[in-house]
Structure formats: C-alpha cells, structure tokens
Design a protein around this motif. Structure first.
Motif, PDB file in Angstrom:
ATOM      1  N   ILE A 166       0.832  -1.210   0.000  1.00 10.00           N
ATOM      2  CA  ILE A 166       0.000   0.000   0.000  1.00 10.00           C
ATOM      3  C   ILE A 166       0.862   1.253   0.000  1.00 10.00           C
ATOM      4  O   ILE A 166       0.637   2.166  -0.802  1.00 10.00           O
ATOM      5  CB  ILE A 166      -0.975  -0.001   1.194  1.00 10.00           C
ATOM      6  CG1 ILE A 166      -2.011  -1.122   1.044  1.00 10.00           C
ATOM      7  CG2 ILE A 166      -1.704   1.355   1.313  1.00 10.00           C
ATOM      8  CD1 ILE A 166      -2.821  -1.422   2.297  1.00 10.00           C
ATOM      9  N   ASP A 167       1.851   1.334   0.901  1.00  4.87           N
ATOM     10  CA  ASP A 167       2.655   2.548   0.923  1.00  4.87           C
ATOM     11  C   ASP A 167       3.602   2.616  -0.265  1.00  4.87           C
ATOM     12  O   ASP A 167       3.958   3.716  -0.722  1.00  4.87           O
ATOM     13  CB  ASP A 167       3.381   2.734   2.259  1.00  4.87           C
ATOM     14  CG  ASP A 167       4.215   1.545   2.679  1.00  4.87           C
ATOM     15  OD1 ASP A 167       3.925   0.419   2.265  1.00  4.87           O
ATOM     16  OD2 ASP A 167       5.172   1.743   3.465  1.00  4.87           O
ATOM     17  N   ASP A 168       3.989   1.464  -0.830  1.00  4.88           N
ATOM     18  CA  ASP A 168       4.734   1.479  -2.100  1.00  4.88           C
ATOM     19  C   ASP A 168       3.875   2.089  -3.209  1.00  4.88           C
ATOM     20  O   ASP A 168       4.367   2.855  -4.039  1.00  4.88           O
ATOM     21  CB  ASP A 168       5.121   0.065  -2.531  1.00  4.88           C
ATOM     22  CG  ASP A 168       5.925  -0.705  -1.519  1.00  4.88           C
ATOM     23  OD1 ASP A 168       7.139  -0.842  -1.699  1.00  4.88           O
ATOM     24  OD2 ASP A 168       5.324  -1.209  -0.549  1.00  4.88           O
ATOM     25  N   ALA A 169       2.592   1.719  -3.236  1.00  3.90           N
ATOM     26  CA  ALA A 169       1.690   2.240  -4.262  1.00  3.90           C
ATOM     27  C   ALA A 169       1.535   3.746  -4.123  1.00  3.90           C
ATOM     28  O   ALA A 169       1.529   4.475  -5.122  1.00  3.90           O
ATOM     29  CB  ALA A 169       0.329   1.551  -4.166  1.00  3.90           C
ATOM     30  N   LEU A 170       1.407   4.228  -2.895  1.00  2.00           N
ATOM     31  CA  LEU A 170       1.321   5.668  -2.669  1.00  2.00           C
ATOM     32  C   LEU A 170       2.587   6.356  -3.154  1.00  2.00           C
ATOM     33  O   LEU A 170       2.536   7.408  -3.813  1.00  2.00           O
ATOM     34  CB  LEU A 170       1.095   5.945  -1.182  1.00  2.00           C
ATOM     35  CG  LEU A 170       0.945   7.410  -0.775  1.00  2.00           C
ATOM     36  CD1 LEU A 170      -0.362   7.994  -1.293  1.00  2.00           C
ATOM     37  CD2 LEU A 170       1.032   7.554   0.746  1.00  2.00           C
ATOM     38  N   ALA A 171       3.737   5.756  -2.852  1.00  2.00           N
ATOM     39  CA  ALA A 171       5.009   6.326  -3.288  1.00  2.00           C
ATOM     40  C   ALA A 171       5.107   6.351  -4.806  1.00  2.00           C
ATOM     41  O   ALA A 171       5.573   7.345  -5.388  1.00  2.00           O
ATOM     42  CB  ALA A 171       6.164   5.524  -2.696  1.00  2.00           C
TER      43      ALA A 171
ATOM     44  N   THR B 240      10.354  -6.868  -6.254  1.00  2.00           N
ATOM     45  CA  THR B 240      10.992  -7.766  -5.296  1.00  2.00           C
ATOM     46  C   THR B 240       9.908  -8.430  -4.455  1.00  2.00           C
ATOM     47  O   THR B 240       8.941  -7.768  -4.053  1.00  2.00           O
ATOM     48  CB  THR B 240      11.944  -6.987  -4.378  1.00  2.00           C
ATOM     49  OG1 THR B 240      13.058  -6.510  -5.144  1.00  2.00           O
ATOM     50  CG2 THR B 240      12.477  -7.850  -3.248  1.00  2.00           C
ATOM     51  N   PRO B 241      10.026  -9.725  -4.155  1.00  2.00           N
ATOM     52  CA  PRO B 241       9.035 -10.347  -3.266  1.00  2.00           C
ATOM     53  C   PRO B 241       9.142  -9.774  -1.860  1.00  2.00           C
ATOM     54  O   PRO B 241      10.230  -9.526  -1.355  1.00  2.00           O
ATOM     55  CB  PRO B 241       9.421 -11.835  -3.295  1.00  2.00           C
ATOM     56  CG  PRO B 241      10.880 -11.840  -3.656  1.00  2.00           C
ATOM     57  CD  PRO B 241      11.084 -10.663  -4.566  1.00  2.00           C
TER      58      PRO B 241
ATOM     59  N   THR C 227      12.347   0.385  -1.643  1.00  2.00           N
ATOM     60  CA  THR C 227      11.316   0.348  -0.601  1.00  2.00           C
ATOM     61  C   THR C 227      10.863  -1.080  -0.322  1.00  2.00           C
ATOM     62  O   THR C 227       9.797  -1.292   0.235  1.00  2.00           O
ATOM     63  CB  THR C 227      10.099   1.222  -0.992  1.00  2.00           C
ATOM     64  OG1 THR C 227       9.475   0.668  -2.157  1.00  2.00           O
ATOM     65  CG2 THR C 227      10.523   2.663  -1.257  1.00  2.00           C
ATOM     66  N   ALA C 228      11.686  -2.031  -0.699  1.00  2.00           N
ATOM     67  CA  ALA C 228      11.398  -3.456  -0.541  1.00  2.00           C
ATOM     68  C   ALA C 228      12.561  -4.107   0.192  1.00  2.00           C
ATOM     69  O   ALA C 228      13.570  -3.443   0.482  1.00  2.00           O
ATOM     70  CB  ALA C 228      11.205  -4.096  -1.919  1.00  2.00           C
ATOM     71  N   PRO C 229      12.476  -5.389   0.497  1.00  2.00           N
ATOM     72  CA  PRO C 229      13.672  -6.101   0.937  1.00  2.00           C
ATOM     73  C   PRO C 229      14.807  -5.888  -0.074  1.00  2.00           C
ATOM     74  O   PRO C 229      14.551  -5.698  -1.269  1.00  2.00           O
ATOM     75  CB  PRO C 229      13.218  -7.563   0.987  1.00  2.00           C
ATOM     76  CG  PRO C 229      11.740  -7.466   1.252  1.00  2.00           C
ATOM     77  CD  PRO C 229      11.274  -6.254   0.501  1.00  2.00           C
ATOM     78  N   LEU C 230      16.047  -5.952   0.365  1.00  2.00           N
ATOM     79  CA  LEU C 230      17.180  -5.546  -0.462  1.00  2.00           C
ATOM     80  C   LEU C 230      17.740  -6.664  -1.330  1.00  2.00           C
ATOM     81  O   LEU C 230      18.888  -6.620  -1.784  1.00  2.00           O
ATOM     82  CB  LEU C 230      18.283  -4.969   0.430  1.00  2.00           C
ATOM     83  CG  LEU C 230      17.902  -3.701   1.200  1.00  2.00           C
ATOM     84  CD1 LEU C 230      19.083  -3.192   2.020  1.00  2.00           C
ATOM     85  CD2 LEU C 230      17.402  -2.610   0.256  1.00  2.00           C
TER      86      LEU C 230
ATOM     87  N   ILE D 211      17.220   4.031   0.870  1.00  2.00           N
ATOM     88  CA  ILE D 211      16.689   2.762   1.379  1.00  2.00           C
ATOM     89  C   ILE D 211      15.630   3.043   2.429  1.00  2.00           C
ATOM     90  O   ILE D 211      15.874   3.804   3.370  1.00  2.00           O
ATOM     91  CB  ILE D 211      17.808   1.906   2.008  1.00  2.00           C
ATOM     92  CG1 ILE D 211      18.845   1.494   0.961  1.00  2.00           C
ATOM     93  CG2 ILE D 211      17.233   0.675   2.706  1.00  2.00           C
ATOM     94  CD1 ILE D 211      20.089   0.843   1.551  1.00  2.00           C
ATOM     95  N   MET D 212      14.438   2.437   2.268  1.00  2.00           N
ATOM     96  CA  MET D 212      13.472   2.430   3.364  1.00  2.00           C
ATOM     97  C   MET D 212      13.642   1.103   4.096  1.00  2.00           C
ATOM     98  O   MET D 212      13.352   0.042   3.551  1.00  2.00           O
ATOM     99  CB  MET D 212      12.040   2.547   2.828  1.00  2.00           C
ATOM    100  CG  MET D 212      10.973   2.807   3.922  1.00  2.00           C
ATOM    101  SD  MET D 212      10.455   1.327   4.801  1.00  2.00           S
ATOM    102  CE  MET D 212      10.831   1.823   6.483  1.00  2.00           C
ATOM    103  N   GLY D 213      14.121   1.182   5.337  1.00  2.00           N
ATOM    104  CA  GLY D 213      14.309  -0.053   6.080  1.00  2.00           C
ATOM    105  C   GLY D 213      15.053   0.192   7.379  1.00  2.00           C
ATOM    106  O   GLY D 213      15.687   1.228   7.581  1.00  2.00           O
TER     107      GLY D 213
END
Length: 363
Positions: free
Chosen positions: A25-30, A48-49, A137-140, A162-164
């Motif tokens: 959801i927040d990826d979609a907003l971004a 990325t999964p 914004t996903a696992p690296l 990086i968001m994490g």
C-alpha cells in the motif's frame, strides 16, 4: 550533527530513478507520488518479493502505472525469493493482493526475469555513471544481487535511498526488527557490507545510502482526513469520507480513479493499524523515502556504520548502527535523523491532487 538536506526554492533538478518495490500500500502511494513529479523520470520499476509474491508485485505495478498514464516504464521482475530464507508475505497488513481493497485490471501479461532486472540495473548504471538514483522500498534482495555482480555500483550510482531498519526504535515485525530487513536480512547485511568495503576504498560520503528507518518514517502518520482533502484538491464534486465508524471494507464511490484507488488501498491500512492498537491511521513509510529520492522533502542525516543480525533467533533481522566508530570501520550509510511530516503531507496533497485532476480530465 547532520547536514540539512533540503531544496527550499521548489525548483527541483531532474531525477533519473530506478525504483525497486514490493507493492504494498505505501509502495503504491510512493509510486503514484513519483508519477506526479514532473522532474522525476522513472527509468525502470523492478519488483521484489515482500508484501506479496513477486508476480503480484509486478501486476500491481503494471496496473498502477497504467492508471497513472505511465505505461512506457519498464517493469522487471527481480528475485523470486529472499537469498537464504523462505518468503513470508503480509496479507494481514496489505491485503491478499498487496493494495488493500483497491482493484485495478492488470493490463500487462509479461515481465522480465530476475536476470533481466538485475542486469538492467548494472547495464544502466554502467551506461550512465553518476546519473541514476536508486530507491529501494522493498527487501534488499535485488540490490544485493546487483552488488554481487557489479561491485562498482556504489561509484556508478548518483544516490541510493533505502526504506528499512530501526535504530534505537521499536521494530514493526519483531520487537527490534523492521519488516523489509526482516524479510531478507542476509541481503541487507550484504548491501551494508558492500558499502563498508566501498568506503574503505575511498567512496565519497555523499554516495553512501540514505537510510529512512522506522525512527523517522513512522512520523509520517497519515490521518483519514487526508483523503477528504485529496478529493477536494482533485476537484471532486462529491466528498470523500473515510471514517473510523464505517464498516470495514467500505469502498469509495469517488468518480476520480486515482482518489478511488488510493482511498480503497489506504482504508485497509487504517484498519490494519487500528487492529494493532495504533489508532485509525497509516504509517506511509515509503512515501517519505520517495520524497528523499525525488529531492522534494527535507531531512537531516547522520553518518553511521550499519550491520544486520542474521544469526540470533532473538534479534534476527535487527539493524545495528555504530555512530561513534566503536567498530573501527568507516561509515557505510547516512541514517535520517529528522524530517518534517507537515510539509511532507502538504507536498503529497499538491502533487497527487494535480495528477488526479489530470487523469480525470483524460478519462
């Protein structure tokens, strides 16, 4: 002690962006926000999964790019699984399809393989040294694979965001671990180790990754009233009311396709946060990271040496920051230490409102 990094005149230089996400959801907003930024050119969107499996991530990305009238952006599938552990997804957080109650037709049928995604990054960075910004914004997982194949990436890229992670802050997956890092801690550990090696070889400090951790992303706490204001900004004649008293799963009736999509996605997120006693709010982590990558949001950062715990059962996926050089290693990251949510939400409202009006006119 950090340097204030903010563009104050509103004239933003062009950004050529490689965006890796696990929509979310927040990826979609971004992603919608970045599509609304005229100065941002999304060179490729890699999947990325994480929140959902990688095929669903790609489908979500294709559908949202079509809605935002950006179908020309290449969508590449990355790794199918984390480097060493099984994938765990989050249907309770983001819904079974990753975007809450939102639905869009997937107008694409194909996406490239993992080798194509990682090789695309490497080829693009080699062909455009110092010009590309990477937003993660996903696992690296994908970035770790790219660094394995091209150790010169830290020098070739212009900026990495990086968001994490979580530093001196409660985790959102375990008491100490943040979600993206916990999904693939081995990949995160490899990425920070690669930047330690690069720093030891003289990599400039401005090329170190900017890490947007929970310490500051959770300050971006969206209230449902934001969607009411978005509908007004978009010129909708009907009010968009998302109320805590509504039955769960209530869908938007907005005539504007972007307002409707975001409202349905974010309602699920509001409900999730309420289920975990955080209130009827939504932490929109990835939007803040997108604003840092786009150069539109101000922040302060502190250099640190970051490592990730991968052995301890108790602390698995925990990020650790050495701000004082106690490990005797050079800084390998710049951790965001402060930001301005109020101005950030004002920026988001303006950009998304303009995009929503444009899409409504074109529909």
């Amino acid at each position: 002690m950090g340097i204030v990094e903010m563009n104050k005149d509103g004239n933003f230089p062009n950004v050529r962006l490689l965006f890796d996400n696990d929509t979310g959801i927040d990826d979609a907003l971004a992603l919608a926000y970045l599509c609304a930024c005229d100065h941002v050119q999304i060179e490729a969107l890699t999947s990325t999964p994480g929140n959902v499996d990688v095929e669903q991530v790609a489908a979500n990305n294709r559908a949202l790019l079509a809605l935002c009238e950006r179908p020309e952006v290449p969508i590449l599938i990355g790794a199918q699984d984390p480097l060493q552990i099984p994938l765990v997804t989050t249907p309770e957080t983001h819904g079974p399809q990753g975007v809450g109650y939102a639905t869009l037709p997937d107008r694409g049928t194909t996406a490239s393989s993992e080798a194509d995604a990682v090789d695309y990054w490497i080829d693009a960075a080699r062909a455009n040294p110092g010009e590309l910004t990477v937003l993660l914004t996903a696992p690296l997982t994908n970035f770790a694979l790219a660094l394995r194949r091209e150790p010169r990436l830290p020098w070739l890229l212009r900026k990495v965001v990086i968001m994490g992670g979580a530093f001196y802050y409660q985790g959102n997956t375990t008491p100490t671990a943040e979600w993206n890092t916990h999904v693939d801690p081995h990949a995160a550990k490899e990425v920070f180790a690669a930047y330690t090696a690069a720093a030891e070889q003289g990599l400039e400090s401005e090329k170190l990754p900017i890490v947007c951790s929970l310490d500051t992303t959770e300050r971006f706490e969206m209230q449902p009233e934001f969607l009411t204001r978005l509908a007004e900004e978009a010129g909708c004649t009907e009010s968009e009311l998302v109320l805590a008293s509504d039955p769960e799963g209530t869908l938007s009736n907005s005539s504007n396709p972007l307002v409707r999509y975001l409202s349905d996605a974010l309602r699920f997120y509001f409900e999730f946060h309420r289920h975990y006693d955080q209130g009827y709010i939504a932490h929109v982590h990835d939007y803040f990271a997108a604003g840092v990558a786009a150069g539109t949001l101000g922040y302060q950062s502190r250099p640190a040496t970051v490592d990730v715990e991968t052995e301890s059962t108790l602390l698995f996926g925990t990020t650790v920051a050495d701000y004082r050089g106690l490990w005797g290693k050079p800084a390998n990251a710049r951790i965001v230490s402060s930001n301005d949510p109020e101005s950030g939400f004002a920026e988001l409202l303006t950009r998304l409102g303009a995009l929503a009006r444009k899409l409504d006119t074109n529909s």
